[in-house]
Design an enzyme around this catalytic site. Structure first.
Site, PDB file in Angstrom:
ATOM      1  CD  GLN A   1      -8.245  18.351  13.199  1.00  0.00           C
ATOM      2  OE1 GLN A   1      -7.770  18.535  12.222  1.00  0.00           O
ATOM      3  NE2 GLN A   1      -8.896  19.028  13.904  1.00  0.00           N
TER       4      GLN A   1
ATOM      5  CE  LYS B   1     -12.485  19.819  13.578  1.00  0.00           C
ATOM      6  NZ  LYS B   1     -12.009  20.583  13.472  1.00  0.00           N
TER       7      LYS B   1
ATOM      8  CB  CYS C   1     -11.230  22.119  21.656  1.00  0.00           C
ATOM      9  SG  CYS C   1     -12.604  23.907  21.671  1.00  0.00           S
TER      10      CYS C   1
END
Length: 425
Positions: free
Chosen positions: A218, A241, A382
């Protein structure tokens, strides 16, 4: 491919100011409609959309020089090999690695972490050793270490999370007094948006002799990352991502650690010599890249890095701070809505997880999709232990990226108000 010099065309990076409309025009999918309404994509934490430049770069590979790499001496094979290795160099520079050989291509963050857990972990973790994790980890940074502990007899301890979504640094320091062998934690939480003080945590871990793995799935897409400044031993992230394709991930590691690690998988391309009874291994990074790699995907990730470099990562984080601040302000208008994660904007990224009264997050996501065309994520993300920590089965999650606008946030708020009307509270 060894390289320490920048290609001439990459010597100078300039950032041209671009409007939100210009940026959105680069993403073909954002022009489509869902249920008769313009698509509002607020699920970039799960997977980002792809700019046209990435799509075209991958298409060009398939149309113009589709061939296997590292093996052929004919022209298009050499072109493909050069393109893959150029992408590796771009990625190394993007995260400020010392050398491109420290960039290992994997399928995703999950495979990168598993590679370390099996290769480094099996060789270095023994019965009774301590592995320190945190309560906010994605399953990808929990399950591999659980399996390693089961294989070796190591024990796991966890840094708790405060009500505001921050790691208990006092507990972390207490765990360090037990001299853990390995510490693994996320740079930025995929649920809470928490940006952890990674550099300081790594320094304190190294002071007691621990090896540190950072889950950067992230962070790399959204923050400027310098793995040398962080002094990370291992750093893992995914292409999909960060505007790149699926099926490509990266493991960065300190060279001395990677050199000492045995291969993760055996097969073609990761060998130097093969006899019937024994083999020797290729140099880094290819020692860890058995078989035909994700060629188009690696090239596409290189194009995604080009796109992010053109925007500038300082612009990316500034833009997301502005969108997140606006979203936090607008969401306060919704009665009964609970937001999880840090209150201070400087401690969080462009992720907001929330619940709305007694509406199940799955119902909420379905209403947003059907009624206003807003795509959000709903579920445990998750991160089931983190859900248990906050005593919720699931949350709804809106996440932002370079193409997110304040109008997207307005559509989210409109959809939440519609959900309240439907459920009459």
């Amino acid at each position: 491919m060894a390289t320490s010099e920048k290609p001439r065309e990459e010597m100078v990076t300039t950032h041209r100011a671009r409007s939100a409309a210009e940026i959105r025009a680069d993403f073909p999918i954002l022009a489509r409609q869902v249920h008769g309404k313009p698509l509002v994509y607020l699920d970039s934490t799960a997977s980002s959309q792809k700019p046209q430049s990435v799509i075209e770069t991958m298409n060009t590979y398939y149309q113009s020089y589709n061939a296997n790499v590292h093996r052929g001496v004919y022209e298009i094979s050499e072109e493909a090999t050069a393109a893959v290795e150029r992408a590796r160099v771009k990625i190394a520079r993007f995260i400020h690695a010392r050398h491109s050989k420290q960039v290992i291509f994997t399928r995703n963050t999950t495979e990168s972490i598993n590679l370390v857990a099996y290769s480094w972990g099996n060789a270095n973790i023994h019965s009774g050793d301590l592995i320190v994790l945190t309560e906010m980890e994605h399953h990808s940074n929990l399950v591999p270490w659980q399996l390693l502990a089961q294989r070796t007899g190591a024990r796991l301890e966890f840094v708790p999370v405060t009500e505001d979504g921050l790691l208990r640094q006092d507990i972390y320091d207490e765990l360090l007094t037990y001299h853990p062998r390995l510490i693994a934690f996320t740079h930025m939480s995929n649920v809470l948006g928490t940006i952890n003080p990674v550099q300081e945590m790594i320094a304190r871990a190294h002071a007691v002799g621990a090896t540190v793995l950072v889950d950067g799935a992230q962070s790399v897409p959204h923050l400027p990352v310098d793995v040398q400044a962080l002094d990370a031993d291992f750093y893992c992230f995914s292409g999909h991502k960060m505007l790149g394709p699926t099926g490509i991930g990266v493991l960065y590691g300190k060279r001395e650690l990677l050199e000492a690690m045995p291969p993760f998988m055996g097969g073609g391309d990761m060998i130097r010599t093969v006899k019937l009874q024994a083999s020797t291994w290729n140099d880094l990074p290819w020692k860890f890249e058995a078989g035909t790699p994700a060629i188009a995907e690696a090239i596409g990730l290189g194009a995604a890095v080009d796109y992010l470099n053109d925007l500038g990562m300082e612009w990316v984080i500034e833009h997301e701070h502005e969108i997140t601040a606006y979203a936090l302000e607008r969401l306060q208008e919704i009665p009964g809505l609970t937001i999880y994660g840090p209150r201070a904007l400087e401690q969080r990224g462009g992720v907001i997880s929330f619940t709305l009264g007694d509406i199940h997050p799955h119902d909420l996501a379905s209403i947003l999709d059907q009624e206003v065309g807003v795509a959000i994520r709903a579920g445990h993300h998750c991160a089931q232990p983190l859900m248990e920590r906050y005593d919720v089965a699931a949350t709804a999650r809106a996440s932002f990226y370079v193409y997110t606008t304040t109008e997207d946030v307005d559509a989210l708020v409109q959809g939440l108000q519609k959900a309240q009307q439907i459920f009459s509270f």
